[in-house]
Write a protein that holds these residues in place. Sequence first.
Motif, PDB file in Angstrom:
ATOM      1  N   LEU A 171      42.290  39.530  47.611  1.00 11.33           N
ATOM      2  CA  LEU A 171      43.272  40.492  48.002  1.00 11.33           C
ATOM      3  C   LEU A 171      44.271  41.214  46.899  1.00 11.33           C
ATOM      4  O   LEU A 171      44.474  41.990  46.729  1.00 11.33           O
ATOM      5  CB  LEU A 171      44.012  40.008  49.234  1.00 11.33           C
ATOM      6  CG  LEU A 171      45.309  40.801  49.809  1.00 11.33           C
ATOM      7  CD1 LEU A 171      44.571  41.996  50.579  1.00 11.33           C
ATOM      8  CD2 LEU A 171      46.158  39.928  50.706  1.00 11.33           C
ATOM      9  N   LEU A 172      44.434  40.142  45.942  1.00 10.81           N
ATOM     10  CA  LEU A 172      44.914  40.418  44.805  1.00 10.81           C
ATOM     11  C   LEU A 172      44.123  41.469  43.990  1.00 10.81           C
ATOM     12  O   LEU A 172      44.962  42.342  43.431  1.00 10.81           O
ATOM     13  CB  LEU A 172      45.051  38.994  43.812  1.00 10.81           C
ATOM     14  CG  LEU A 172      45.445  39.228  42.560  1.00 10.81           C
ATOM     15  CD1 LEU A 172      46.956  39.654  42.377  1.00 10.81           C
ATOM     16  CD2 LEU A 172      45.415  38.006  41.739  1.00 10.81           C
ATOM     17  N   ALA A 173      43.005  41.243  43.881  1.00 13.55           N
ATOM     18  CA  ALA A 173      42.251  42.273  43.073  1.00 13.55           C
ATOM     19  C   ALA A 173      42.304  43.704  43.822  1.00 13.55           C
ATOM     20  O   ALA A 173      42.271  44.853  43.017  1.00 13.55           O
ATOM     21  CB  ALA A 173      40.569  42.110  43.038  1.00 13.55           C
ATOM     22  N   GLN A 178      42.012  46.496  40.148  1.00 18.18           N
ATOM     23  CA  GLN A 178      41.210  46.136  39.049  1.00 18.18           C
ATOM     24  C   GLN A 178      40.096  45.184  39.197  1.00 18.18           C
ATOM     25  O   GLN A 178      39.866  44.499  40.080  1.00 18.18           O
ATOM     26  CB  GLN A 178      42.329  45.073  38.162  1.00 18.18           C
ATOM     27  CG  GLN A 178      43.463  45.904  37.782  1.00 18.18           C
ATOM     28  CD  GLN A 178      43.168  47.318  36.711  1.00 18.18           C
ATOM     29  OE1 GLN A 178      42.138  47.269  36.275  1.00 18.18           O
ATOM     30  NE2 GLN A 178      44.283  48.013  36.796  1.00 18.18           N
ATOM     31  N   PRO A 179      39.120  45.134  38.340  1.00 16.53           N
ATOM     32  CA  PRO A 179      37.724  44.552  38.715  1.00 16.53           C
ATOM     33  C   PRO A 179      37.903  43.122  38.648  1.00 16.53           C
ATOM     34  O   PRO A 179      38.747  42.496  38.119  1.00 16.53           O
ATOM     35  CB  PRO A 179      36.779  44.985  37.516  1.00 16.53           C
ATOM     36  CG  PRO A 179      37.638  46.169  36.528  1.00 16.53           C
ATOM     37  CD  PRO A 179      39.095  46.111  37.074  1.00 16.53           C
ATOM     38  N   ILE A 180      36.756  42.627  39.434  1.00 20.49           N
ATOM     39  CA  ILE A 180      36.635  41.268  39.511  1.00 20.49           C
ATOM     40  C   ILE A 180      35.731  40.483  38.400  1.00 20.49           C
ATOM     41  O   ILE A 180      34.517  41.105  38.689  1.00 20.49           O
ATOM     42  CB  ILE A 180      36.544  40.520  40.726  1.00 20.49           C
ATOM     43  CG1 ILE A 180      37.701  41.006  41.918  1.00 20.49           C
ATOM     44  CG2 ILE A 180      36.088  39.077  41.053  1.00 20.49           C
ATOM     45  CD1 ILE A 180      37.188  40.858  43.617  1.00 20.49           C
ATOM     46  N   SER A 213      33.298  46.042  40.411  1.00 20.02           N
ATOM     47  CA  SER A 213      34.488  47.135  40.749  1.00 20.02           C
ATOM     48  C   SER A 213      34.953  46.924  42.204  1.00 20.02           C
ATOM     49  O   SER A 213      34.091  46.630  43.012  1.00 20.02           O
ATOM     50  CB  SER A 213      33.951  48.595  40.718  1.00 20.02           C
ATOM     51  OG  SER A 213      34.871  49.496  41.015  1.00 20.02           O
ATOM     52  N   VAL A 214      36.247  47.170  42.400  1.00 23.57           N
ATOM     53  CA  VAL A 214      36.818  47.113  43.666  1.00 23.57           C
ATOM     54  C   VAL A 214      37.131  48.543  44.179  1.00 23.57           C
ATOM     55  O   VAL A 214      37.975  48.556  45.365  1.00 23.57           O
ATOM     56  CB  VAL A 214      37.916  45.917  43.972  1.00 23.57           C
ATOM     57  CG1 VAL A 214      37.463  44.760  43.486  1.00 23.57           C
ATOM     58  CG2 VAL A 214      38.903  46.426  42.882  1.00 23.57           C
ATOM     59  N   GLU A 215      36.767  49.633  43.691  1.00 22.56           N
ATOM     60  CA  GLU A 215      37.409  50.775  43.795  1.00 22.56           C
ATOM     61  C   GLU A 215      36.718  51.113  45.174  1.00 22.56           C
ATOM     62  O   GLU A 215      35.588  51.157  45.446  1.00 22.56           O
ATOM     63  CB  GLU A 215      37.014  51.892  42.811  1.00 22.56           C
ATOM     64  CG  GLU A 215      37.766  52.067  41.411  1.00 22.56           C
ATOM     65  CD  GLU A 215      37.091  52.688  40.443  1.00 22.56           C
ATOM     66  OE1 GLU A 215      36.324  53.587  41.048  1.00 22.56           O
ATOM     67  OE2 GLU A 215      37.614  52.748  39.438  1.00 22.56           O
ATOM     68  N   GLN A 216      37.584  51.655  45.982  1.00 22.34           N
ATOM     69  CA  GLN A 216      37.149  52.237  47.333  1.00 22.34           C
ATOM     70  C   GLN A 216      36.847  51.124  48.514  1.00 22.34           C
ATOM     71  O   GLN A 216      36.308  51.316  49.606  1.00 22.34           O
ATOM     72  CB  GLN A 216      36.288  53.253  47.171  1.00 22.34           C
ATOM     73  CG  GLN A 216      36.527  54.408  46.609  1.00 22.34           C
ATOM     74  CD  GLN A 216      35.291  55.727  46.441  1.00 22.34           C
ATOM     75  OE1 GLN A 216      34.422  55.482  46.699  1.00 22.34           O
ATOM     76  NE2 GLN A 216      35.770  56.940  46.089  1.00 22.34           N
TER      77      GLN A 216
END
Length: 242
Positions: A171-173, A178-180, A213-216
Motif C-alpha cells: 500500500l505504501l508503494a 513509486q516502483p517496487i 512499476s505500480v502506475e495505474q
Amino acid sequence: MSLVLRILWSIWAIPWVVFITFAISSTVVLTSLLGAGENFLQHQARAWGRWLLLGAGCWVKIYGRENLIANQPYVFACNHSSALDIPVLFKALPSNFRWIAKKELFRIPVFGPAMRAAGYIAIDRSNRRAAMHSLEVASSRIKAGASVVIFPEGTRSKDGRLGQFKSGGFLLALKAEQPIVPVFIKGSYDILPASSIWLRPGKISVYIGKPISVEQVPLKERDNLAEVVRVRLVELAQQQTS
C-alpha cells in the motif's frame, strides 16, 4: 563448520557486534543532538553495517545494481531470514533509504533513539490505525526523495524459506506511486538463523531485481501486487552465481 567452531567464533563476534552497535548508535544520537541531518546519520548507519559484517566474518557480493536509477526513490521489498539482513542491506542498497521497523526495536536503549534520529519509521502491526499512520509517514519520506525498505513477510523466516507476504507494505508503494524493487538475500540464514545466536563466517549474496512499476495499479489490487513481487523474489532466489 561444526557447532563447537561456531560457538568459538561467536565468542569473538558477538561482543564485537554489541560494541560496534553501541558505539555507532551513541555517535548517531550525539551528532543528531548537535544538529546533524538524517542523510548524514544514514552514512554513520552504513558504517555500522560494514563494521558489523567485517567483525562477523561475512563478505557480501551484490548483483543487479545496474537495475537501479541514481536518485530514484524506490520501495525495496526484501526477504528476511536473519538479523544480518539489516547490515547486509546497508552495504548493498543506495545510501538514501529509510527502514520501516517493528516498534519494539525502537525501545532498545541507545539503538532505538539512534533509529529515530536517522528517520526510521516505527510500525505497530497490532494497531491498524497506527500502522496506517506509519505508512503515511513513509509515503511522505518517499515523495521527499528517500527510498524505503520493507520486509513483506513481516518477521524473520524460521526455516530460511520465503514465507507468505502481507500486503500492507505494498500500500505504501501505491500511495507514493513509486516502483517496487524485489531484493533477495541468500546466505544470511546459513550464517545466523533466526533460531540461533551462533555465527559462522561466510558469503552472503544480494540479488537486486528490476523495478516493478505500480502506475495505474489501484489500491484494491495490492494483494495481487504482493503476489507478483513474491514471484519475482522466488525467481531471484533461484539464480546461480559464482
